[in-house]
Structure formats: structure tokens, C-alpha cells
Design a protein around this motif. Sequence first.
Motif, short mmCIF file in Angstrom:
data_model
loop_
_atom_site.label_atom_id
_atom_site.label_comp_id
_atom_site.label_asym_id
_atom_site.label_seq_id
_atom_site.Cartn_x
_atom_site.Cartn_y
_atom_site.Cartn_z
N LYS A 194 -81.91 -96.48 -41.85
CA LYS A 194 -81.79 -97.86 -41.38
C LYS A 194 -82.41 -98.83 -42.38
N LYS A 195 -83.54 -98.44 -42.97
CA LYS A 195 -84.18 -99.30 -43.97
C LYS A 195 -83.31 -99.43 -45.21
N LEU A 196 -82.56 -98.40 -45.51
CA LEU A 196 -81.71 -98.41 -46.69
C LEU A 196 -80.38 -99.11 -46.44
N LEU A 197 -80.15 -99.49 -45.18
CA LEU A 197 -78.91 -100.17 -44.79
C LEU A 197 -77.67 -99.32 -45.11
N ILE A 198 -77.81 -98.01 -44.89
CA ILE A 198 -76.70 -97.08 -45.10
C ILE A 198 -76.29 -96.53 -43.74
N SER A 199 -75.02 -96.54 -43.45
CA SER A 199 -74.57 -96.02 -42.16
C SER A 199 -74.80 -94.52 -42.10
N LYS A 200 -74.99 -94.04 -40.87
CA LYS A 200 -75.24 -92.62 -40.68
C LYS A 200 -74.09 -91.78 -41.21
N HIS A 201 -72.87 -92.22 -40.95
CA HIS A 201 -71.70 -91.45 -41.40
C HIS A 201 -71.64 -91.40 -42.92
N THR A 202 -71.85 -92.53 -43.57
CA THR A 202 -71.77 -92.58 -45.03
C THR A 202 -72.85 -91.71 -45.67
N LEU A 203 -74.07 -91.79 -45.13
CA LEU A 203 -75.18 -91.02 -45.69
C LEU A 203 -74.92 -89.52 -45.57
N ARG A 204 -74.54 -89.08 -44.40
CA ARG A 204 -74.36 -87.65 -44.19
C ARG A 204 -73.10 -87.14 -44.87
N LEU A 205 -72.10 -87.99 -44.99
CA LEU A 205 -70.93 -87.59 -45.77
C LEU A 205 -71.31 -87.40 -47.22
N GLY A 206 -72.14 -88.30 -47.74
CA GLY A 206 -72.61 -88.16 -49.11
C GLY A 206 -73.43 -86.90 -49.30
N MET A 207 -74.30 -86.57 -48.33
CA MET A 207 -75.08 -85.34 -48.40
C MET A 207 -74.18 -84.12 -48.48
N THR A 208 -73.12 -84.14 -47.66
CA THR A 208 -72.20 -83.00 -47.64
C THR A 208 -71.52 -82.82 -48.97
N VAL A 209 -71.06 -83.92 -49.56
CA VAL A 209 -70.37 -83.85 -50.85
C VAL A 209 -71.31 -83.31 -51.92
N VAL A 210 -72.55 -83.81 -51.95
CA VAL A 210 -73.51 -83.36 -52.96
C VAL A 210 -73.78 -81.87 -52.81
N HIS A 211 -74.02 -81.43 -51.57
CA HIS A 211 -74.33 -80.02 -51.35
C HIS A 211 -73.11 -79.13 -51.55
N ALA A 212 -71.93 -79.70 -51.58
CA ALA A 212 -70.74 -78.91 -51.89
C ALA A 212 -70.54 -78.78 -53.40
N ILE A 213 -70.93 -79.81 -54.14
CA ILE A 213 -70.71 -79.82 -55.59
C ILE A 213 -71.73 -78.95 -56.32
N VAL A 214 -73.00 -79.03 -55.91
CA VAL A 214 -74.07 -78.35 -56.65
C VAL A 214 -73.83 -76.84 -56.78
N PRO A 215 -73.53 -76.09 -55.70
CA PRO A 215 -73.34 -74.65 -55.87
C PRO A 215 -72.08 -74.29 -56.66
N LEU A 216 -71.19 -75.24 -56.85
CA LEU A 216 -70.01 -74.98 -57.67
C LEU A 216 -70.33 -75.11 -59.16
N ALA A 217 -71.37 -75.88 -59.46
CA ALA A 217 -71.72 -76.14 -60.86
C ALA A 217 -72.89 -75.32 -61.35
N ILE A 218 -73.83 -75.00 -60.46
CA ILE A 218 -75.06 -74.29 -60.84
C ILE A 218 -75.24 -73.09 -59.92
N VAL A 219 -75.43 -71.91 -60.51
CA VAL A 219 -75.54 -70.69 -59.71
C VAL A 219 -76.74 -69.87 -60.15
N SER A 220 -77.03 -68.86 -59.34
CA SER A 220 -78.09 -67.90 -59.62
C SER A 220 -77.51 -66.70 -60.38
N PRO A 221 -78.33 -65.96 -61.10
CA PRO A 221 -77.83 -64.75 -61.78
C PRO A 221 -77.34 -63.68 -60.80
#
Length: 343
Positions: free
Chosen positions: A40-67
Motif C-alpha cells: 500500500k505504501k508503494l502504491l502498487i496493486s496487489k494483483h500487479t505486485l504478485r503477478l510480478g513476483m510470479t514472473v520473477v520466480h519463473a524466470i530465475v530458475p530458467l536462467a540460474i541452476v544448481s549443479p
Amino acid sequence: MTSMLLDISLPKPIVLPTAQLTGMYACMLGIDYILLRNQKKLLISKHTLRLGMTVVHAIVPLAIVSPLLPNNVTFAAVPWFLASYSAYLPTENFTWTGWLKALYSTMVDRSDPQRNKHAQGLLKALRGVTKLAVLYFGVEPLLPTMPDAMLAYPWFSKESLTDTFLFGLKAYLILGAVDVTTGLAQAVTGWCMVDMFDSPLLATSPRDFWSRRWNKTVRNLLHSLVFTPSLDADKKTVEKKQGFFSTQMGRGLLSFIVSGAFHELIICSVCRKLTLENFCFFTLHGLACMVNRFNPKKEPQGLERVGRIMAQLSFMVVTGRLFLAPFLRTRFTEILPITHQIY
């Protein structure tokens, strides 16, 4: 053998040591929590914020992995699971404390009337050991030496259907290790740990399988985060909601769709392939469960029950190849080169 649906190879990822990845994901989850608390302080809607979280967490494991490939399942699954189910599903009461409470309630059954829970825990652990023994001595000798060989057979051939059943049975028996760990935990603590499974081979329908018998921990967690809030919501708010996915049936189907996307992410991270086979598998089963809701709720008895069990097993075997194929096609247990470079 390539996928009949889609067969897209992903670029080679960056490989980092497991310790570094663990620290990175811990920081990411911490940032998620701070953003959620201050949206709320950031003036970001709940849907936009959590959608962004989902996208980020989907991209990271595709680009960086464990041995280690098995570790990548955890790295891809846990953060994205948290982000996606709070982003795409109408879970308005989702909080991190609520998540932890829901997780605890799915693991521990405090309403269990049995007194001797310590002894029950030992029996549960023994049951898990029995499953692993059946896997090692009974199922493993029947499996093909080259797992992907079954994919060369026609879909409805005897060889394909038999191997699909055996590999599915293997997946179930491997999870007997969960019975061992939860059983020992119950034996030590006295907490009545919820059984992960309830005789899934005896399911009489897709809905019976997914809602009552398979992976009850995740089922209970989704129920508390996805379905329960709608029951407690203000009636006027419910009336204002529009669209199929705001209904109970729609939420159930959406859970399967998100689960399909979740498993595709794991395959992309671990197997470096996009095939959509798991997405189709879960969506198909979601539709089957949706149709199953229109059937009478009365439990079948006698020969009718036997017939429904056989029909459900047949449905799982026929569709199970969609789930298994990406994992059989790729050497899942092979270890990636331990390097910081793109390999």
C-alpha cells in the motif's frame, strides 16, 4: 523421442553452487515479504505486485541452476509455488503467517482421537519401509533398463500402458520415504502427522484421487488458501465477483492449470525442455474433476466400486504418459557440470 506436442530446447543456464543459490533465494523471499507488507505504501496493486513476483520466480530458475538436478526441483518449486498461488488464484486472505499456519495445519492433525500416537508413528514409518521394499524388490526388476524406451511404443500399446503403470507405481512407492520421515517425527514428538496418501490406487474417480487420496498435504494447503476464503467472504463481495474462475468449480480448475504451469517450470529448469505435456496432463485432469462434480456423491459399492476403480486406473494409465514423458526422456538424475560458466 521428442514430444508430440512441443519440443523447444532452452538456452544453457548459468550454474552456481547450491550454497550461493540458497542464499540468493532466501534474499528473494525476504524481498517478497517486505514488498507484500508494504504494497500500500508503494502504491502498487496487489494483483500487479504478485503477478510480478510470479514472473520473477519463473524466470530465475530458467536462467540460474544448481549443479545437482534434484536440487533444482526445490529451487524452482517452492518460491514459485508461493508466488503463483497468491498471484493467480483469488486468495485474498493470503499472508505469510496465514501460509505458515495453513502449512502447519496440513501436516498435523490435532483432532485425531487416538491416544497412542507414538506407536502409530512407528507403524507409519514401518509402512513407508514396506513401500520402499516393494519398490526395490518388486517393481524395479520389472522396469525397462532404458526408461525412455517405452516412449518408442505406440501410446495404447501393451508395452506403453504397462510401463506407464509401473513408472507411476514407482513414483508413488518412492514417496514412501515421506511415511518414514513423518512416522518417525510422530513417534518422537507425539504429533499426529497427516498421511500424505490414502490408498490412491483405490480411487473411484479423478476427483476422488486428487481431492481425497493423492498428496493430501498439498490438497489441504490449497483448500485452506484457495477455497476457504471464498466461504468466509462477505456475500455482497461474492455477488460482485464475475467470471467462471470466481466460482468454486472455476477455482478448482484454475488450481490444476496453475499446477500444470508449475510442473512445466520444473521441467524447463531441470530438463531444459518446454513440452507442455505436464500442462496438458493437469488441465485434462482438472476438466475431468470438473465433470465429475456433476456425478452423484454417493459412494459406489460392490461391483460398481470395482468397476469405477478399474476405470480410474485406466484413465491414469492412459494419461500418465503425458506426465512421465519429459522425465523419462531426460536423464533426470544426471549431475550438471560444477562450474560457474554457462555450459
